[in-house]
Scaffold this motif. Sequence first.
Motif, PDB file in Angstrom:
ATOM      1  N   LYS A 471       0.853  -1.193   0.109  1.00  0.00           N
ATOM      2  CA  LYS A 471       0.215  -0.363  -0.142  1.00  0.00           C
ATOM      3  C   LYS A 471       1.047   1.256  -0.038  1.00  0.00           C
ATOM      4  O   LYS A 471       1.955   1.043   0.707  1.00  0.00           O
ATOM      5  N   GLU A 480      -3.249   3.658   9.522  1.00  0.00           N
ATOM      6  CA  GLU A 480      -4.733   3.659   9.026  1.00  0.00           C
ATOM      7  C   GLU A 480      -4.556   2.553   7.449  1.00  0.00           C
ATOM      8  O   GLU A 480      -5.375   1.734   7.072  1.00  0.00           O
ATOM      9  N   VAL A 481      -3.153   3.067   7.373  1.00  0.00           N
ATOM     10  CA  VAL A 481      -3.443   2.695   5.769  1.00  0.00           C
ATOM     11  C   VAL A 481      -2.450   1.353   5.762  1.00  0.00           C
ATOM     12  O   VAL A 481      -3.537  -0.303   5.022  1.00  0.00           O
ATOM     13  N   GLN A 483      -3.786  -0.700   8.177  1.00  0.00           N
ATOM     14  CA  GLN A 483      -4.762  -1.498   8.676  1.00  0.00           C
ATOM     15  C   GLN A 483      -6.051  -2.122   7.209  1.00  0.00           C
ATOM     16  O   GLN A 483      -6.638  -2.688   7.019  1.00  0.00           O
ATOM     17  N   GLU A 484      -5.684  -1.444   6.162  1.00  0.00           N
ATOM     18  CA  GLU A 484      -6.946  -1.252   5.355  1.00  0.00           C
ATOM     19  C   GLU A 484      -6.384  -2.282   4.541  1.00  0.00           C
ATOM     20  O   GLU A 484      -7.060  -2.914   3.868  1.00  0.00           O
ATOM     21  N   ASN A 487      -7.430  -5.480   6.159  1.00  0.00           N
ATOM     22  CA  ASN A 487      -8.283  -5.960   6.137  1.00  0.00           C
ATOM     23  C   ASN A 487      -8.939  -6.111   4.248  1.00  0.00           C
ATOM     24  O   ASN A 487      -9.591  -6.745   4.079  1.00  0.00           O
ATOM     25  N   GLN A 488      -8.111  -5.482   3.314  1.00  0.00           N
ATOM     26  CA  GLN A 488      -7.755  -6.200   2.014  1.00  0.00           C
ATOM     27  C   GLN A 488      -8.135  -7.629   2.030  1.00  0.00           C
ATOM     28  O   GLN A 488      -8.796  -8.307   0.761  1.00  0.00           O
TER      29      GLN A 488
END
Length: 527
Positions: A471, A480-481, A483-484, A487-488
């Motif tokens: 990412k 935040e990035v 965890q994104e 999650n993906q």
Amino acid sequence: MEKRRHLPIGLQSFMNVRNRNCVYVDKTRFVWELAQDSHPYFLSRPRRFGKSLLLSTMECYFLAQKDLFKGLEIEKLETEWIEYPVLKISFGGGAFEDDAHLKSYLNHMLSNFENQYGIIPHDENNYSGRLENIMNVAKNKTGKQVVVLIDEYDKPILDAIYTEHEEKNRSILRDFYSPLKDNENSLKFLFITGITKVSHVNIFSGLNQLDDISLKKEYATICGISETELEENFQPEIASLAEEQELTVEEAKQKLAKIYDGYHFAADSEGVYNPFCLLKCLNDRDFGSYWFESGTPTFLVKTLQNQPVQLQSILNGRKATEKQFKNYDPESKNMLPVIYQSGYLTIKGFEKETRVYTLGFPNKEIEDGFLDSVLQKFVTVPDDDLGLAIDNLRNALRDKNIDRALGIIQAAIADLPTVVQKNMCENYYESVTHVMFRMTGFDVTSELQNQYGRSDVTVTFPNDAYIFELKMDRGRNFDEVAQEGLNQIDEKGYPERFNVSGKKTHKIALVFSSEGKGLLGWKCGEE
């Protein structure tokens, strides 16, 4: 001790190959069949593939040097052996970084032909006019049409690629080749070879009638050595290699195929070995990286520097139509033709219904050498430490020490190279990360697809699977990035295929700087 046979390693003269009693893989049937038509032909093949030897064979045939062909297929096919005037033009021996070098080379070459036929040029700078005059005088003096053989026609373009001199060299060559169309009545035979096929509008505007046989199945083995030819011609050398490497003959052949075979120049055609590498291996009795030891073409390096964003798209099989990889257009940003035609990719599959090809690395030698060339240009690790860095990365993955593995990658891409612009850094970071993982030799897959999406990088072991999602921060908070990214991995169901097989999955999100500051960090998900 059995006397070793002479192998024609690097020899480009058919006369020398025959007079030195070298082992010769008989390609003369192709020469005879091509000579029966009056078509002008074009053939593109990678370097070190025997193009120059093929043209030298044609030269000896059209000069009716019958004694050189004793015992070969063409001896049974040819009955007349008529001698023709031959103009063999080769750009292989020159360096053409600018148009001045090209002009000097053309002048020297044309002067040799003019001396041969007693011609005094009226204008030394009129290269096309001089070539046309040579052709006409040769025909008039001999009473025979002229044979023109052009070797490495594209070298003056590739030597100057991405510089101001590329267009100048292309313009000079476009004019130089123009008499080859305007004087069809003077031509008996025309054959042009090169590494790349530069699009017609840029250099072959006067030669649209060229019969391009580069992707035709019947000529797939015109250069290179097929498996059949290997078996028929090199049994003693294979046996010696096997003995030296303490392998069975069958094991030696399997290893030869893995490292040097795999080139396909047409759909559903027999694969061929790179002849230079194969002969070097058989002669040295060692499995070396001979293709890259002979020099990485400068134009490949320039291509990688010009288009670093393309790297990850070719790691696992690149889908392409014939149009996308057949012709190099200097005005296009598509570098696929250069990479394919220079031998780093080959045809691995073909879908007849859609006419879509799958391109991939032909063999282990090319894959490792290509990836190594990429890293040397795009990471901050010094060249002499690069191998150590990959070894350390390999050891860290084997030990399942992810923090150590990612720390090595973080150090290697600490700074954005000057050849990469800020708006290209996302694809750059992804590409180099993919390449470093692939060079470890483990079971690494980039862009592994399921019905919901593609995971960036997966590394699999007998009992474990590591799933990496890459990412960019884009000015956002690291946590935040990261965890994104984690999650993906779950939302796209990337672990499912591994859970079914009983592997333990490990999820890792890597966060890169969109400002060119490298790998900012990583976060591991719950197992």
